[in-house]
Motif scaffolding. Structure first.
Motif, PDB file in Angstrom:
ATOM      1  N   PRO A  40       6.278   3.741 -10.643  1.00  0.00           N
ATOM      2  CA  PRO A  40       7.774   3.498 -11.020  1.00  0.00           C
ATOM      3  C   PRO A  40       8.512   3.815  -9.711  1.00  0.00           C
ATOM      4  CG  PRO A  40       7.259   5.242 -12.176  1.00  0.00           C
ATOM      5  CD  PRO A  40       6.092   4.773 -11.729  1.00  0.00           C
ATOM      6  N   SER A  41       7.993   4.609  -8.929  1.00  0.00           N
ATOM      7  CA  SER A  41       8.826   5.149  -7.698  1.00  0.00           C
ATOM      8  C   SER A  41       8.591   4.317  -6.648  1.00  0.00           C
ATOM      9  CB  SER A  41       8.499   6.754  -7.608  1.00  0.00           C
ATOM     10  OG  SER A  41       7.293   6.954  -6.836  1.00  0.00           O
ATOM     11  N   GLY A  42       9.554   4.459  -5.641  1.00  0.00           N
ATOM     12  CA  GLY A  42       9.296   3.649  -4.351  1.00  0.00           C
ATOM     13  C   GLY A  42      10.730   3.917  -3.475  1.00  0.00           C
ATOM     14  N   LYS A  43      10.875   2.745  -2.760  1.00  0.00           N
ATOM     15  CA  LYS A  43      12.293   2.980  -1.925  1.00  0.00           C
ATOM     16  C   LYS A  43      12.951   1.623  -1.982  1.00  0.00           C
ATOM     17  CE  LYS A  43      10.541   5.934   1.888  1.00  0.00           C
ATOM     18  NZ  LYS A  43      11.244   6.976   1.575  1.00  0.00           N
ATOM     19  N   GLY A  44      14.332   1.834  -2.113  1.00  0.00           N
ATOM     20  CA  GLY A  44      15.345   1.068  -2.293  1.00  0.00           C
ATOM     21  C   GLY A  44      16.416   1.049  -1.114  1.00  0.00           C
ATOM     22  N   GLU A  45      16.809  -0.306  -0.905  1.00  0.00           N
ATOM     23  CA  GLU A  45      18.081  -0.116   0.282  1.00  0.00           C
ATOM     24  C   GLU A  45      19.246  -0.421  -0.555  1.00  0.00           C
ATOM     25  OE1 GLU A  45      19.108  -2.467   4.324  1.00  0.00           O
ATOM     26  OE2 GLU A  45      16.745  -1.807   4.003  1.00  0.00           O
ATOM     27  N   PHE A  46      20.392   0.217  -0.311  1.00  0.00           N
ATOM     28  CA  PHE A  46      21.630  -0.093  -0.810  1.00  0.00           C
ATOM     29  C   PHE A  46      22.553   0.202   0.018  1.00  0.00           C
ATOM     30  CE2 PHE A  46      18.791   1.374  -3.982  1.00  0.00           C
ATOM     31  CZ  PHE A  46      18.926   0.582  -5.127  1.00  0.00           C
TER      32      PHE A  46
END
Length: 160
Positions: free
Chosen positions: A118-124
């Protein structure tokens, strides 16, 4: 005192000095290892029987312990620079952000840069964050919304 005992005493003293050198200039351990070997050999050569060797060994251990305590006391004072301890602060950013400083992220929309398992990277808003999904898999490229900031972790859900 015979020649062997005098040689043993010299070897013992060299061993104790080498252990002391290791206290002052710690590193790879060659002086320390050689000091232990020389000290053991000196104890064996100095004593003529087992009781003498035990007595010499106890004396050597006490001398080494006193040297250790003295070196700790000397290097813990601010007057002498320790070869072990870093005395200067390294400039850098504070790596821990207060949770309240991250509250503004709640409700922000973004995209998953990696799969969330469930973990990872996101761009906001053009900034990449390490994020967690609510214990479920989200594919890369999915639209996300930040729902919670908990223990400096950004929790996201797939945007509906």
């Amino acid at each position: 005192m015979g020649t062997v005992q005098i040689l043993g005493l010299i070897v013992l003293l060299v061993g104790i000095v080498l252990v002391g050198v290791e206290f002052i200039l710690p590193g790879f351990g060659i002086p320390g290892m050689a000091g232990i070997i020389f000290t053991a050999a000196g104890i064996f050569l100095t004593g003529r029987n087992a009781s003498e060797r035990i007595m010499v060994g106890i004396i050597a251990v006490v001398i080494i312990a006193v040297m250790l305590v003295v070196s700790i006391l000397v290097f813990s004072s601010k007057k002498i620079k320790s070869p072990i301890k870093l005395d200067t602060d390294l400039p850098g950013k504070n790596l821990f952000i207060d949770e309240q400083d991250m509250e503004y992220l709640i409700g922000k929309k973004g995209v998953a840069v990696t799969d969330l398992k469930p973990s990872g990277k996101g761009e906001f808003d053009g900034v990449k964050f390490d994020i967690l999904s609510g214990n479920y898999y989200i594919k890369r490229g999915a639209a996300l919304v930040i729902t919670e900031v908990k223990n400096n972790r950004i929790i996201v859900e797939e945007e509906k």
